[in-house]
Design a protein around this motif. Structure first.
Motif, PDB file in Angstrom:
ATOM      1  N   CYS A  49       0.843  -1.058   0.093  1.00 39.23           N
ATOM      2  CA  CYS A  49      -0.163   0.106  -0.109  1.00 39.23           C
ATOM      3  C   CYS A  49       0.934   1.276  -0.048  1.00 39.23           C
ATOM      4  O   CYS A  49       1.837   1.437   0.886  1.00 39.23           O
ATOM      5  CB  CYS A  49      -0.918  -0.009   1.085  1.00 39.23           C
ATOM      6  SG  CYS A  49      -1.889   1.673   1.292  1.00 39.23           S
ATOM      7  N   CYS A  52      -0.053   3.273   3.540  1.00 43.98           N
ATOM      8  CA  CYS A  52       0.341   2.634   4.872  1.00 43.98           C
ATOM      9  C   CYS A  52       1.571   1.731   4.855  1.00 43.98           C
ATOM     10  O   CYS A  52       2.079   1.279   5.774  1.00 43.98           O
ATOM     11  CB  CYS A  52      -0.752   2.218   5.794  1.00 43.98           C
ATOM     12  SG  CYS A  52      -1.269   0.744   5.237  1.00 43.98           S
ATOM     13  N   CYS A  71      -6.029  -2.527   0.201  1.00 38.60           N
ATOM     14  CA  CYS A  71      -5.206  -2.412   1.479  1.00 38.60           C
ATOM     15  C   CYS A  71      -6.174  -2.881   2.702  1.00 38.60           C
ATOM     16  O   CYS A  71      -7.177  -2.137   2.885  1.00 38.60           O
ATOM     17  CB  CYS A  71      -4.401  -1.184   1.948  1.00 38.60           C
ATOM     18  SG  CYS A  71      -3.566  -1.368   3.306  1.00 38.60           S
ATOM     19  N   CYS A  74      -5.911  -0.028   5.712  1.00 41.33           N
ATOM     20  CA  CYS A  74      -6.375   1.079   5.756  1.00 41.33           C
ATOM     21  C   CYS A  74      -7.757   1.562   4.653  1.00 41.33           C
ATOM     22  O   CYS A  74      -8.183   2.387   4.608  1.00 41.33           O
ATOM     23  CB  CYS A  74      -5.296   2.386   5.601  1.00 41.33           C
ATOM     24  SG  CYS A  74      -4.893   2.387   3.777  1.00 41.33           S
ATOM     25  N   PHE A  76      -7.160   1.575   1.274  1.00 39.57           N
ATOM     26  CA  PHE A  76      -6.810   2.367   0.210  1.00 39.57           C
ATOM     27  C   PHE A  76      -6.958   1.280  -0.590  1.00 39.57           C
ATOM     28  O   PHE A  76      -6.602   0.029  -0.663  1.00 39.57           O
ATOM     29  CB  PHE A  76      -5.347   2.659   0.356  1.00 39.57           C
ATOM     30  CG  PHE A  76      -4.786   3.305  -0.755  1.00 39.57           C
ATOM     31  CD1 PHE A  76      -5.162   4.553  -1.301  1.00 39.57           C
ATOM     32  CD2 PHE A  76      -3.807   2.657  -1.805  1.00 39.57           C
ATOM     33  CE1 PHE A  76      -4.612   5.255  -2.293  1.00 39.57           C
ATOM     34  CE2 PHE A  76      -3.217   3.319  -2.683  1.00 39.57           C
ATOM     35  CZ  PHE A  76      -3.883   4.504  -3.059  1.00 39.57           C
TER      36      PHE A  76
HETATM   37 ZN   LIG Z   1      -2.849   0.778   3.579  1.00 39.74          ZN
END
Ligand SMILES: [Zn+2]
Length: 217
Positions: A49, A52, A71, A74, A76
């Motif tokens: 990611c 993060c 991800c 988080c 994403f």
């Molecule tokens: Zn992430």
């Protein structure tokens, strides 16, 4: 289009793209890789990611109709989209097209039109002018769009402008071992570096010299 359908590459000209009747459009410029998701070489570069640093996972995410790299840590979603390659077919006053013999891979030693990846902060036309100047020393003014060509397996879309040469002088660079004009009937087809270059040149020749019969390869 269903997965696995193979269609011959059919370049789409701008006039076709402007059509409002979708049913009248020719098949898109598909090649190996169409409908097969993210190419393996590209997926291999997308492990983590970018927000993060956790691992990305391929799977369905809410609100999407196809698998995405996402991800779990988080949330994403790493969308993977093609990049645009901006190119020119510089045409001399005599009506010849200037091609360069490539000095770098891919396609080293073979012929192609000048071009390269569009930068994030420039227009399509400015990118095509910049790449043409960098690779050939020719200053051009892009005119109409010869065509747009999709290469899913390379994750690129190539746009080719016909361009008028308005300045500069053909210059050799590490990227161009040779820069020279070719008449439409003298294009070195077996030595063209890329299929997208071949498609663009064929579309250009078809327009400027419709009397020339081009044999398929
Ligand atoms: Zn992430």
């Amino acid at each position: 289009m269903s997965h696995g359908t193979r269609r011959p590459p059919t370049p789409v000209g701008l006039s076709d793209l402007r059509s409002t009747d979708e049913a009248a459009l020719p098949p898109p410029t598909v090649d190996a890789g169409a409908g097969r998701g993210v190419p393996a070489w590209l997926a291999a570069t997308l492990n983590h990611c970018s927000r993060c640093g956790a691992a990305l996972r391929l799977g369905m995410v809410p609100g999407e109709d196809r698998e995405r790299l996402a991800c779990d840590a988080c949330g994403f979603v790493a969308y993977v989209n093609p990049r645009l390659v901006v190119t020119c077919l510089p045409v001399t006053d005599a009506g010849d097209v200037m091609l360069l013999r490539r000095g770098i891979e891919p396609g080293r030693g073979l012929w192609a039109q000048p071009g390269g990846f569009m930068e994030i902060d420039e227009t399509v036309e400015a990118g095509a002018v910049r790449e043409t100047l960098e690779e050939t020393g020719l200053l051009v003014e892009p005119g109409h769009i010869v065509g747009l060509y999709t290469r899913p397996e390379a994750a690129i879309v190539v746009i080719a402008f016909e361009a008028r040469i308005v300045g500069g002088a053909a210059t050799l660079t590490p990227e161009a071992l040779e820069v020279r004009p070719f008449a439409p009937e003298a294009i070195p087809w077996p030595e063209i570096a890329f299929r997208t270059s071949e498609w663009a040149l064929r579309d250009w020749v078809h327009r400027v010299r419709p009397d020339l019969e081009l044999r398929g390869r």
